[in-house]
Design a protein around this motif. Structure first.
Motif: not given
Length: 143
Positions: A51-64
């Motif tokens: 939330d602080y970074a303005g990123i969703t879990a889905e976006q983060f998961t895709a990036a990882v």
């Protein structure tokens, strides 16, 4: 990363200037590999960082998933996250590391977890310290 046999990095480990980011990467990688064991991703602490970074879990998961190294995830994170000045980020980091239970129910869980590991450690009041204690990392006694 196999979290059934090892621990994720400490929440206190900094990556790209953020606490908890390295731990969140470890947990995400384990979920992607099906080796998360009892760890949860995204957990409430993960959600606070996202939330602080303005990123969703889905976006983060895709990036990882797309980046096999921490450097690749960090590069993506820096490009994608809402920018924050160093002083603001450090204040947020401190707040996250000092965060303790936020309700009577949460306080009861915290006490149960802490007492299962070391009931003498009543000085521990933050989730970050409790995680480190539970995972065998040294946690200096507070006065």
């Amino acid at each position: 990363m196999d979290l059934r046999t090892t621990f994720p990095r400490s929440m206190k480990t900094r990556l790209a200037g953020y606490v908890h980011l390295a731990r969140m990467i470890d947990k995400c990688r384990a979920v992607l590999a099906g080796t998360e064991g009892e760890y949860i991703y995204p957990c409430p602490m993960d959600e606070r960082l996202l939330d602080y970074a303005g990123i969703t879990a889905e976006q983060f998961t895709a990036a990882v998933k797309a980046n096999q190294t921490d450097d690749g995830v960090v590069e993506w994170f820096r490009r994608t996250a809402t920018p924050h000045g160093e002083a603001e980020r450090e204040a947020w980091n401190g707040k996250l590391l000092e965060r303790g239970p936020s309700s009577p129910e949460s306080a009861a869980k915290f006490k149960t977890y802490r007492d299962a590991v070391d009931p003498s450690r009543t000085d521990i009041t933050a989730w970050s310290d409790l995680q480190d204690l539970e995972e065998g990392r040294p946690v200096p006694r507070r006065r």
